[in-house]
Design a protein around this motif. Structure first.
Motif, mmCIF file in Angstrom:
data_model
loop_
_atom_site.group_PDB
_atom_site.id
_atom_site.type_symbol
_atom_site.label_atom_id
_atom_site.label_comp_id
_atom_site.label_asym_id
_atom_site.label_seq_id
_atom_site.Cartn_x
_atom_site.Cartn_y
_atom_site.Cartn_z
ATOM 1 N N SER A 175 0.907 -1.325 0.022
ATOM 2 C CA SER A 175 0.101 -0.004 0.041
ATOM 3 C C SER A 175 0.810 1.171 -0.143
ATOM 4 O O SER A 175 0.599 2.242 -0.685
ATOM 5 C CB SER A 175 -0.850 0.118 1.245
ATOM 6 O OG SER A 175 -0.361 0.092 2.344
ATOM 7 N N ALA A 176 1.800 1.035 0.847
ATOM 8 C CA ALA A 176 2.855 2.342 0.814
ATOM 9 C C ALA A 176 3.489 2.755 -0.588
ATOM 10 O O ALA A 176 3.583 3.832 -1.108
ATOM 11 C CB ALA A 176 3.752 2.131 1.823
ATOM 12 N N LEU A 177 3.953 1.642 -1.280
ATOM 13 C CA LEU A 177 4.602 1.694 -2.447
ATOM 14 C C LEU A 177 3.816 1.842 -3.498
ATOM 15 O O LEU A 177 4.086 2.864 -4.343
ATOM 16 C CB LEU A 177 5.449 0.350 -2.707
ATOM 17 C CG LEU A 177 6.412 -0.210 -1.869
ATOM 18 C CD1 LEU A 177 6.911 -1.529 -2.216
ATOM 19 C CD2 LEU A 177 7.658 0.855 -2.166
ATOM 20 N N LEU A 178 2.579 1.334 -3.421
ATOM 21 C CA LEU A 178 1.586 1.615 -4.637
ATOM 22 C C LEU A 178 1.150 3.108 -4.392
ATOM 23 O O LEU A 178 0.849 3.828 -5.534
ATOM 24 C CB LEU A 178 0.578 0.540 -4.636
ATOM 25 C CG LEU A 178 -0.464 0.356 -5.790
ATOM 26 C CD1 LEU A 178 0.203 0.116 -6.779
ATOM 27 C CD2 LEU A 178 -1.622 -0.517 -5.509
ATOM 28 N N LEU A 179 0.827 3.620 -3.191
ATOM 29 C CA LEU A 179 0.466 4.865 -3.346
ATOM 30 C C LEU A 179 1.286 6.090 -3.532
ATOM 31 O O LEU A 179 1.032 6.916 -4.313
ATOM 32 C CB LEU A 179 -0.050 4.941 -1.898
ATOM 33 C CG LEU A 179 -0.791 6.340 -1.155
ATOM 34 C CD1 LEU A 179 -2.049 6.472 -2.077
ATOM 35 C CD2 LEU A 179 -1.225 6.648 0.269
ATOM 36 N N THR A 180 2.787 5.702 -3.197
ATOM 37 C CA THR A 180 3.771 6.641 -3.522
ATOM 38 C C THR A 180 3.873 6.566 -5.252
ATOM 39 O O THR A 180 3.856 7.852 -5.866
ATOM 40 C CB THR A 180 5.183 6.178 -3.093
ATOM 41 O OG1 THR A 180 5.021 6.224 -1.625
ATOM 42 C CG2 THR A 180 6.102 6.988 -3.549
ATOM 43 N N LEU A 181 3.849 5.612 -5.788
ATOM 44 C CA LEU A 181 4.083 5.248 -7.345
ATOM 45 C C LEU A 181 2.734 6.002 -7.873
ATOM 46 O O LEU A 181 2.980 6.725 -8.856
ATOM 47 C CB LEU A 181 4.127 3.891 -7.434
ATOM 48 C CG LEU A 181 5.473 3.169 -7.398
ATOM 49 C CD1 LEU A 181 5.337 1.675 -7.602
ATOM 50 C CD2 LEU A 181 6.597 3.786 -8.173
ATOM 51 N N LEU A 182 1.533 5.756 -7.523
ATOM 52 C CA LEU A 182 0.338 6.418 -8.317
ATOM 53 C C LEU A 182 0.074 7.688 -8.171
ATOM 54 O O LEU A 182 -0.119 8.378 -9.076
ATOM 55 C CB LEU A 182 -0.881 5.288 -7.800
ATOM 56 C CG LEU A 182 -0.921 3.961 -8.338
ATOM 57 C CD1 LEU A 182 -2.264 3.438 -7.781
ATOM 58 C CD2 LEU A 182 -1.001 3.950 -9.624
ATOM 59 N N SER A 183 0.467 8.150 -6.717
ATOM 60 C CA SER A 183 0.397 9.706 -6.675
ATOM 61 C C SER A 183 1.284 10.414 -7.086
ATOM 62 O O SER A 183 1.099 11.466 -7.781
ATOM 63 C CB SER A 183 0.353 9.838 -5.060
ATOM 64 O OG SER A 183 1.512 9.702 -4.520
ATOM 65 N N SER A 184 2.603 9.924 -7.422
ATOM 66 C CA SER A 184 3.435 10.804 -7.859
ATOM 67 C C SER A 184 3.625 10.614 -9.546
ATOM 68 O O SER A 184 3.951 11.573 -10.294
ATOM 69 C CB SER A 184 4.929 10.318 -7.606
ATOM 70 O OG SER A 184 5.055 8.718 -7.926
ATOM 71 N N ASN A 185 3.133 9.416 -10.381
ATOM 72 C CA ASN A 185 2.929 9.321 -11.617
ATOM 73 C C ASN A 185 1.579 9.734 -12.209
ATOM 74 O O ASN A 185 1.574 9.894 -13.258
ATOM 75 C CB ASN A 185 3.091 7.998 -12.041
ATOM 76 C CG ASN A 185 4.683 7.575 -11.765
ATOM 77 O OD1 ASN A 185 5.598 8.270 -11.898
ATOM 78 N ND2 ASN A 185 4.939 6.071 -11.430
#
Length: 107
Positions: A96-106
């Protein structure tokens, strides 16, 4: 100021450990199949569900800047991972932390 902080730590520690101590003392008399135990279990799950819903729908801080769609995608994917991993909490938490970071930045 320092004495106030010390008193606050002392009071909260006393409240925490006193309730745990009383729980240990009374736990021998509580049966897992009793109605009161099931009620407390339902109460705990409903409280957790309400907190999660509040975090997802009405977030505060940095999470408030993330789009609703991204938050719901992360929750859905992590729920699927949770079920696939035989109800292991580690994988969906890290994902969840990784996915949230990736999706919100891209996006």
């Amino acid at each position: 100021m320092a004495i106030n902080v010390l008193l606050a730590i002392l009071a909260t520690s006393l409240a925490t450990y006193l309730s745990r101590f009383l729980g240990v003392i009374t736990s021998k008399k509580v049966k897992e199949n009793s109605k009161i135990f099931k009620w407390f279990n339902c109460l705990a799950y409903s409280t957790l569900s309400a907190l999660l819903a509040r975090i997802i729908i009405f977030p505060a801080g940095a999470l408030a800047e993330v789009d609703y769609l991204i938050r719901f995608i992360v929750v859905f994917v992590c729920l699927i991972i949770f079920l696939i991993s035989k109800k292991n909490f580690v994988y969906p938490t890290v994902l969840s932390a990784l996915l949230l970071t990736l999706l919100s930045s891209n996006l």
